[in-house]
Scaffold this motif. Structure first.
Motif: not given
Length: 781
Positions: A51-52, A70-73, A96-98, A108-109
């Motif tokens: 979780r982030i 996840a946002d950048l994907a 970035l890694p999800i 990661v963010a």
């Protein structure tokens, strides 16, 4: 024959600003209303991202946004590396890694804020729930049965494997009088540019256009990749490179931080800038060089090599920004170097581990020359023969050229016997050998290393290797109405002196005065599409393209001059230093015209131009160099080792090199000194070390040692100038051979000093502690 100003030792014109502190780097560019970016990085070598939570971060004053993998994907496409190469697995990397981080430092963010301090505070406030996993921290653990997989999409950690053998290799070893084995290891290193990475992304919503200000060695390929991943047309992206404070291979491709910054600028419709700290650069930018090589040499009793085989294992880190086989396979392809070896084979294995990703670093094949010449030293020791004699017995001679190696590489203008003779003479080889002793005093070692450096990397090289892409370079030349000459090409300099040498190449091709020539680099809206600066292709590909474009422009200029002089043809005319000369009675005499006169007519009085000649003076030319061109050199190093402490001291260092036509001898000397210094620094002290849990141990210059001026010797340089028959003006290139030769010469010198007392280092770095441990293990202290 080449023409002036090729060969002129002109001062580097860029130094006038750089040495006065007037250079303009990414950090110097002011952009109103900019957001600042900071990255949240994994503290674990391998961990699931459960979780982030950015709730606390969004409450930090000045924070504007937080974007996760996840946002950048949803804003950018993943990077897929899947060239159709047997034995190479396709791999994919999200922006970035999800789901999981793969190395300590994995971003990661991204946090965006109104100022740098707020961005950093916001990044520290992001809460990430981690589930740590067992880390793969070496090739041995990667290859172990049941090892955790770094990439869960692959069947194992072996991401690439290629092999090759000549038809007679297997039979050569049983029939040989002797078989000598040797082992070599190079420690993990990183590029450590004086200027860490950074970028500024500006999104123009009205034009739907992205301008990326970033130091990159390859502006056009960078633009192509960035546009594709953002779903933009290339016409919607401009790459504008300011001065670059060192790159060495770390600033070629689109890295994840760059992509995240560009995507954030587009999403938020505000300029975004990012500048990494030194610690980030050391642990999270690209690493390189972690290779081990084992060789077997079948030899006659006199030291003649009958066959050679090698096994290469490369630690490629956690993610693939390049085809995983690329660097290691080049090592294997050119490993035989300047020696006659008819039977040869290799087995190249590349492994993923939980470390920072790997990429090319100045001389990606750097270990090659040490492996080959170190193997010859092992042969000399096994047969109790002099290392110089063994080398001379196997070296290619002029009568052997052109020579096709066992892997199909073609040498046509190399001079290894001549450079070896020059280096051995200059170092005083015989006298130094006579001074060696085995009493309790310092140990003296003599190291030799013969280098064949691959340079051009033309399109045919990539085609043969099965890698999509081109090796061409393109050049544009304009002569303005005043006679000012403006050239451009797809390269971007990061310390090589391109603004000087490329102007010389263009001036020589055109016949202009160098002071009238300016070469514009690093802007994709100005330069024609080219493949950028990597390897040692700047002089051969970029200089070659500008030289040829200058020649094409010269032909048009002289055709106009002939019409102005009332001549039927331009056969008796030439252009030199911007002045038209006419051949009269076997002598060149001024014809009363200058380049400025002709340019003025071409632009402002076009009705006087010869029939069929277009107004203006503008030429665009593309040049695809040979698949590969080679330069060569010999490095000789004299080392003294303090037996009590293991401290090595370089007493003498000699380089004899043949780089073909030297565009500018001052720049060649500087490149040789810089490349050699980098190789010595790596061989003596640099180490991007990790512990058993995958934690990076070298996060500052207190831990990652880089050689200072006081740590390095003076360099005694000797030059041969054998022009290449395959390139414009005979240019070969030579920017990486110094690194290759330095590693081999230093390590061979250290082992030559240790050999009489039974000690040996089969891997770097040659630090005092490691040398002392080798002496202790041999009972010599």
């Amino acid at each position: 024959m080449t023409e002036p100003p090729l060969g002129a030792a002109l001062p580097r014109r860029e130094d006038a600003r750089l040495l006065r502190g007037l250079g303009r780097y990414v950090e110097d560019i002011a952009v109103p209303g900019c957001l600042y970016a900071a990255f949240v990085r994994s503290p674990h070598a391998s961990a699931v991202i459960d979780r982030i939570d950015a709730t606390a971060t969004r409450a930090v004053p000045g924070v504007v946004a937080v974007l996760t993998g996840a946002d950048l994907a949803t804003l950018a496409a993943p990077l897929r590396i899947a060239p159709p190469i047997d034995g190479l697995y396709p791999v994919e990397m999200p922006p970035l890694p999800i789901h999981a981080a793969r190395f300590a430092g994995d971003p990661v963010a991204i946090v965006l804020a109104e100022d740098r301090a707020a961005a950093r505070d916001g990044a520290e406030a992001v809460e990430v729930a981690w589930s740590p996993l067992a880390a793969v921290t070496s090739v041995a653990t990667a290859a172990a049965a049941g090892a955790p997989r770094v990439d869960s999409a692959l069947p194992s950690n072996l991401v690439s494997r290629q092999g090759y053998a000549t038809p007679g290799l297997a039979d050569a070893f049983p029939a040989a009088p002797r078989v000598v084995t040797a082992r070599f290891g190079q420690q993990r290193q990183t590029h450590a540019p004086l200027e860490p990475r950074g970028c500024i992304a500006l999104w123009d919503e009205g034009r739907a256009h992205l301008t990326m200000r970033i130091g990159t060695q390859a502006p056009h390929p960078y633009r192509t990749a960035l546009a594709a991943r953002l779903g933009l047309r290339e016409s919607q992206v401009t790459i504008d490179c300011p001065d670059i404070g060192g790159a060495f291979g770390q600033k070629i491709v689109v890295l994840r931080e760059d992509l995240a910054v560009a995507a954030a600028a587009r999403l938020l419709r505000r300029p975004v800038r990012w500048h990494e700290g030194r610690g980030e650069n050391l642990i999270a930018a690209l690493h390189a060089r972690e290779d081990t090589v084992a060789t077997r040499a079948a030899v006659d009793d006199d030291g003649t090599i009958l066959a050679l085989s090698c096994e290469i294992d490369a630690d490629f880190g956690a993610w693939c920004f390049f085809p995983a086989n690329y660097m290691a396979r080049v090592i294997a392809l050119i490993l035989p170097g300047p020696y006659r070896i008819a039977q040869y084979g290799y087995d190249v294995r590349v492994w993923l581990t939980n470390k920072a990703p790997s990429g090319p670093m100045r001389a990606p094949m750097a270990i090659t020359s040490w492996v080959m010449d170190g193997t010859l030293d092992a042969v000399a020791r096994a047969l109790d023969r002099d290392p110089l004699e063994v080398r001379a017995r196997n070296l290619l001679r002029p009568a052997d050229l052109p020579y096709v190696t066992a892997t199909g590489e073609r040498y046509d203008a190399i001079t290894p016997a001549a450079t070896q003779d020059a280096a051995a003479t200059a170092i005083g080889y015989a006298a130094a050998r006579a001074r060696q002793r085995t009493d309790d005093g310092p140990l003296l070692g003599i190291g030799l290393c013969n280098v064949v450096e691959s340079t051009t990397y033309g399109s045919a090289f990539y085609k043969a290797a099965g890698i999509p892409g081109s090796g061409h370079e393109a050049a544009s030349v304009r002569v303005e109405p005043s006679g000012a000459v403006i050239g451009s090409c797809g390269l971007m300099g990061s310390g090589q002196g391109y603004e000087t040498t490329l102007a010389q190449a263009l001036a020589a091709g055109l016949g202009a005065a160098p002071d009238d020539v300016v070469v514009q680099l690093g802007h994709t809206d100005i330069a024609p599409y080219g493949m950028g600066s990597r390897g040692a292709r700047g002089a051969t590909a970029g200089g070659g393209a500008l030289f040829l474009a200058g020649q094409r422009m010269r032909a048009k200029v002289l055709a106009i001059a002939a019409a102005m002089l009332g001549l039927n043809a331009a056969d008796a005319l030439t252009l030199r230093d911007g002045v038209v000369l006419r051949r009269i009675d076997d002598a060149w005499q001024p014809a009363g015209l200058t380049l400025a006169d002709i340019a003025r007519l071409a632009y402002l009085d076009p009705l006087r131009l010869p029939p069929g000649v277009e107004p203006g003076l503008h030429v665009v030319l593309a040049y695809d160099p040979p698949a590969m061109t080679y330069s060569n050199s010999t490095h000789a190093c004299l080392v003294e080792i303090d037996r009590a402490t293991g401290t090595p001291r370089i007493l003498r260092y000699v380089v004899a090199e043949d780089a073909g036509t030297r565009i500018n001898p001052l720049v060649v000397a500087g490149q040789t000194q810089g490349a050699t210094s980098m190789g010595l620094s790596g061989a003596l002290m640099e180490h991007a070390a990790y512990d058993a849990d995958g934690q990076a141990l070298a996060g500052s210059f207190m831990d990652y040692a880089v050689a200072r001026a006081a740590d390095l010797p003076d360099f005694d340089l000797h030059h041969l100038d054998t022009a290449s028959p395959a390139t414009p003006a005979g240019i070969k290139g030579m920017a990486e051979g110094g690194t290759m030769g330095a590693i081999g010469a230093l390590m061979n010198a250290v082992n030559d000093a240790l050999a009489p007392v039974g000690a040996h280092l089969d891997s770097g770095p040659a630090t005092p502690a490691r040398i002392w441990q080798a002496l202790r293990a041999a009972g010599a202290v």
